[in-house]
Write a protein that holds these residues in place. Structure first.
Motif, PDB file in Angstrom:
ATOM      1  N   ALA A  73       0.843  -1.204   0.000  1.00  0.00           N
ATOM      2  CA  ALA A  73       0.000   0.000   0.000  1.00  0.00           C
ATOM      3  C   ALA A  73       0.877   1.254   0.000  1.00  0.00           C
ATOM      4  N   PRO A  74       0.374   2.354  -0.609  1.00  0.00           N
ATOM      5  CA  PRO A  74       1.186   3.584  -0.672  1.00  0.00           C
ATOM      6  C   PRO A  74       1.635   4.063   0.712  1.00  0.00           C
ATOM      7  N   GLU A  75       0.770   3.906   1.710  1.00  0.00           N
ATOM      8  CA  GLU A  75       1.123   4.366   3.055  1.00  0.00           C
ATOM      9  C   GLU A  75       2.267   3.535   3.622  1.00  0.00           C
ATOM     10  N   ASP A  76       2.264   2.246   3.292  1.00  0.00           N
ATOM     11  CA  ASP A  76       3.350   1.395   3.790  1.00  0.00           C
ATOM     12  C   ASP A  76       4.646   1.665   3.022  1.00  0.00           C
ATOM     13  N   GLN A  77       4.496   1.915   1.726  1.00  0.00           N
ATOM     14  CA  GLN A  77       5.680   2.292   0.952  1.00  0.00           C
ATOM     15  C   GLN A  77       6.270   3.581   1.506  1.00  0.00           C
ATOM     16  N   LEU A 129      13.284  -3.083   5.105  1.00  0.00           N
ATOM     17  CA  LEU A 129      13.307  -4.386   4.438  1.00  0.00           C
ATOM     18  C   LEU A 129      12.087  -5.221   4.828  1.00  0.00           C
ATOM     19  N   LEU A 130      11.692  -5.138   6.098  1.00  0.00           N
ATOM     20  CA  LEU A 130      10.509  -5.879   6.548  1.00  0.00           C
ATOM     21  C   LEU A 130       9.264  -5.375   5.829  1.00  0.00           C
ATOM     22  N   ILE A 131       9.137  -4.057   5.743  1.00  0.00           N
ATOM     23  CA  ILE A 131       7.959  -3.462   5.111  1.00  0.00           C
ATOM     24  C   ILE A 131       7.905  -3.827   3.627  1.00  0.00           C
ATOM     25  N   GLU A 132       9.073  -3.824   2.985  1.00  0.00           N
ATOM     26  CA  GLU A 132       9.097  -4.041   1.536  1.00  0.00           C
ATOM     27  C   GLU A 132       9.091  -5.502   1.141  1.00  0.00           C
ATOM     28  N   GLY A 133       8.790  -6.368   2.076  1.00  0.00           N
ATOM     29  CA  GLY A 133       8.565  -7.734   1.630  1.00  0.00           C
ATOM     30  C   GLY A 133       8.993  -8.855   2.534  1.00  0.00           C
ATOM     31  N   LYS A 134       9.875  -8.575   3.474  1.00  0.00           N
ATOM     32  CA  LYS A 134      10.359  -9.685   4.280  1.00  0.00           C
ATOM     33  C   LYS A 134       9.432 -10.033   5.439  1.00  0.00           C
ATOM     34  N   MET A 167      -0.600 -11.244  12.377  1.00  0.00           N
ATOM     35  CA  MET A 167      -1.871 -11.180  11.674  1.00  0.00           C
ATOM     36  C   MET A 167      -1.672 -10.734  10.234  1.00  0.00           C
ATOM     37  N   ARG A 168      -2.411 -11.347   9.338  1.00  0.00           N
ATOM     38  CA  ARG A 168      -2.313 -11.012   7.912  1.00  0.00           C
ATOM     39  C   ARG A 168      -3.000  -9.685   7.627  1.00  0.00           C
ATOM     40  N   ASP A 169      -2.580  -9.100   6.561  1.00  0.00           N
ATOM     41  CA  ASP A 169      -3.122  -7.816   6.157  1.00  0.00           C
ATOM     42  C   ASP A 169      -4.381  -8.050   5.339  1.00  0.00           C
ATOM     43  N   GLY A 170      -5.439  -8.543   5.995  1.00  0.00           N
ATOM     44  CA  GLY A 170      -6.634  -9.006   5.299  1.00  0.00           C
ATOM     45  C   GLY A 170      -7.395  -7.912   4.581  1.00  0.00           C
ATOM     46  N   LYS A 171      -7.928  -8.236   3.400  1.00  0.00           N
ATOM     47  CA  LYS A 171      -8.597  -7.237   2.564  1.00  0.00           C
ATOM     48  C   LYS A 171      -9.896  -6.776   3.201  1.00  0.00           C
ATOM     49  N   ASP A 172     -10.608  -7.720   3.815  1.00  0.00           N
ATOM     50  CA  ASP A 172     -11.924  -7.375   4.334  1.00  0.00           C
ATOM     51  C   ASP A 172     -11.867  -7.105   5.834  1.00  0.00           C
ATOM     52  N   ASP A 173     -10.691  -6.813   6.326  1.00  0.00           N
ATOM     53  CA  ASP A 173     -10.546  -6.539   7.744  1.00  0.00           C
ATOM     54  C   ASP A 173     -10.596  -5.034   7.974  1.00  0.00           C
ATOM     55  N   ALA A 174     -11.449  -4.609   8.894  1.00  0.00           N
ATOM     56  CA  ALA A 174     -11.621  -3.172   9.121  1.00  0.00           C
ATOM     57  C   ALA A 174     -10.391  -2.527   9.734  1.00  0.00           C
ATOM     58  N   ARG A 224      -4.566   2.243   7.631  1.00  0.00           N
ATOM     59  CA  ARG A 224      -4.113   2.938   6.423  1.00  0.00           C
ATOM     60  C   ARG A 224      -4.679   4.344   6.352  1.00  0.00           C
ATOM     61  N   ARG A 225      -5.937   4.463   6.742  1.00  0.00           N
ATOM     62  CA  ARG A 225      -6.561   5.786   6.706  1.00  0.00           C
ATOM     63  C   ARG A 225      -5.810   6.719   7.659  1.00  0.00           C
ATOM     64  N   PHE A 226      -5.491   6.192   8.818  1.00  0.00           N
ATOM     65  CA  PHE A 226      -4.755   6.970   9.817  1.00  0.00           C
ATOM     66  C   PHE A 226      -3.384   7.396   9.263  1.00  0.00           C
ATOM     67  N   LEU A 227      -2.681   6.471   8.667  1.00  0.00           N
ATOM     68  CA  LEU A 227      -1.338   6.777   8.136  1.00  0.00           C
ATOM     69  C   LEU A 227      -1.421   7.740   6.960  1.00  0.00           C
ATOM     70  N   LYS A 228      -2.482   7.580   6.172  1.00  0.00           N
ATOM     71  CA  LYS A 228      -2.653   8.456   5.009  1.00  0.00           C
ATOM     72  C   LYS A 228      -2.880   9.903   5.443  1.00  0.00           C
ATOM     73  N   LEU A 229      -3.707  10.073   6.458  1.00  0.00           N
ATOM     74  CA  LEU A 229      -3.973  11.423   6.979  1.00  0.00           C
ATOM     75  C   LEU A 229      -2.699  12.076   7.506  1.00  0.00           C
ATOM     76  N   ALA A 230      -1.812  11.262   8.041  1.00  0.00           N
ATOM     77  CA  ALA A 230      -0.561  11.794   8.594  1.00  0.00           C
ATOM     78  C   ALA A 230       0.400  12.212   7.485  1.00  0.00           C
ATOM     79  N   GLY A 231       0.136  11.761   6.270  1.00  0.00           N
ATOM     80  CA  GLY A 231       0.993  12.153   5.145  1.00  0.00           C
ATOM     81  C   GLY A 231       1.922  11.055   4.672  1.00  0.00           C
ATOM     82  N   LEU A 232       1.710   9.844   5.158  1.00  0.00           N
ATOM     83  CA  LEU A 232       2.626   8.771   4.752  1.00  0.00           C
ATOM     84  C   LEU A 232       2.358   8.277   3.343  1.00  0.00           C
TER      85      LEU A 232
END
Lengths: 193, 67
Positions: A3-7, A128-133, B1-8, B14-22
Motif C-alpha cells: 500500500a502507498p502508506e506502507d511504501q 526491508l521488513l515493510i518491503e517484503g520480508k 496477523m495477515r493484512d486481510g482485505k476485508d478486515d476493518a 491505512r486511513r490513519f497513516l494516510k492522513l498523517a501524510g505517509l
C-alpha cells in the motif's frame, strides 16, 4: 502489492537510515532541498528537512554529524539501542536483536564489527521488513522489541541536541515516524513478543 | 496477523497513516530512499548502513565498551 502508506513508511525509514549512517554528501543535500510538503504532518517535517538542508553545506554537516555521534572521546548522543536500554553496549537487547535478525535472514555483512543495534541499521531492517520480508505482525513485533523502547527518546534527544542544526530536523522526522508507527500498530492485533 | 482485505482494522490503520501524510508526502522521499530499483538497492543499502561508512562508530563502540 504494498500500500502507498506502507511504501511511504519504508521510504522514511530508508531516508532516516541514510542520514543517520553518515552525513549527507552534496548530491544528497541537493535532493533534500527539493523535498516539498503538502500540509500533512509528515509533509511539514519533510519541508522542515528541506529548509534545514538549504542552509547547510557538506563540510558543516560532516562536523555536525561528528559532534553529535562520534565526538572526541564521545559525541553528544550514542545512537545504539543497547546503550539507551541498558546503559552500555553489547548487552541483552543486542543478543535478542541478533536472534531476530537471524530469523529474518538479515545477518550483518561479513567482517563488520559494528553492533547491529545502530539506529541506522534498525531503520534499514524495518524498511526491508515493510518491503517484503515481513507481514504487518512481523513489523509490529520487530518495532516493539527493538525500536519502541528507545528510538522515540533517541529522536527526541536528537531534536534537542546542542550540536544539532540540520539534524534537529532529522530528529523531528524520526520522532514523528516513531509516533505514527506506535499509533498505527495499535490497529494491528497483538503478536506475542 | 495477515493484512486481510476485508478486515476493518488494517483499513482504519491505512486511513490513519494516510492522513498523517505517509501516502503522498512521504512518496517525495522516494528519490532519497536509494536508487529507483528498490529490490536491487536493498542489499547495497544495508551494507552502506552497516558497513564501513560508520567506521568511526566502531572505534567509539570499543572506547565505550571499555568501562
Amino acid at each position: 502489492m504494498i500500500a502507498p502508506e506502507d511504501q511511504g513508511r519504508a521510504y522514511l525509514y530508508r531516508l532516516l537510515a541514510r542520514l543517520l549512517a553518515a552525513a549527507p554528501d552534496a548530491a544528497t543535500l541537493g535532493l533534500l532541498r527539493g523535498l516539498g510538503g503538502d500540509g500533512s504532518p509528515v509533509g511539514g517535517d519533510l519541508q522542515g528537512l528541506a529548509g534545514a538542508a538549504a542552509t547547510a553545506g557538506p563540510g558543516a554537516l560532516e562536523r555536525e554529524y561528528h559532534d553529535l555521534f562520534i565526538g572526541v572521546g564521545r559525541g553528544e548522543l550514542v545512537p545504539f539501542g543497547s546503550w539507551y536500554l541498558a546503559g552500555f553496549l553489547h548487552e541483552k537487547p543486542l543478543a535478542h536483536l541478533r536472534r531476530d535478525l537471524g530469523t529474518l535472514g538479515l545477518g550483518r555483512t561479513a567482517g563488520t564489527k559494528e553492533p547491529e543495534d545502530h539506529v541506522a541499521s534498525l531503520c534499514e531492517a524495518m524498511a526491508l521488513l515493510i518491503e517484503g520480508k515481513g507481514d504487518l505482525g512481523a513489523q509490529k513485533a520487530f518495532f516493539e522489541r527493538h525500536l519502541e523502547g528507545w528510538a522515540p527518546a533517541f529522536f527526541a534527544d536528537l531534536e534537542r541536541a546542542r550540536a544539532a542544526r540540520f539534524y534537529a530536523a532529522v530528529g523531528r522526522l524520526g520522532a514523528r515516524l516513531m509516533t505514527l508507527e506506535r499509533d498505527g500498530f495499535a490497529f494491528v492485533e497483538g503478536v506475542a513478543a | 496477523m495477515r493484512d486481510g482485505k476485508d478486515d476493518a482494522a488494517p483499513r482504519a490503520r491505512r486511513r490513519f497513516l494516510k492522513l498523517a501524510g505517509l501516502g503522498t508526502a512521504a512518496s517525495g522521499a522516494a528519490l532519497l530512499a536509494g536508487s529507483g530499483a528498490a529490490k536491487a538497492a536493498a542489499p547495497a543499502a544495508t551494507e552502506a548502513a552497516k558497513g564501513y561508512r560508520v567506521t568511526d562508530h566502531v572505534r567509539r563502540v570499543y572506547d565505550l565498551a571499555r568501562f
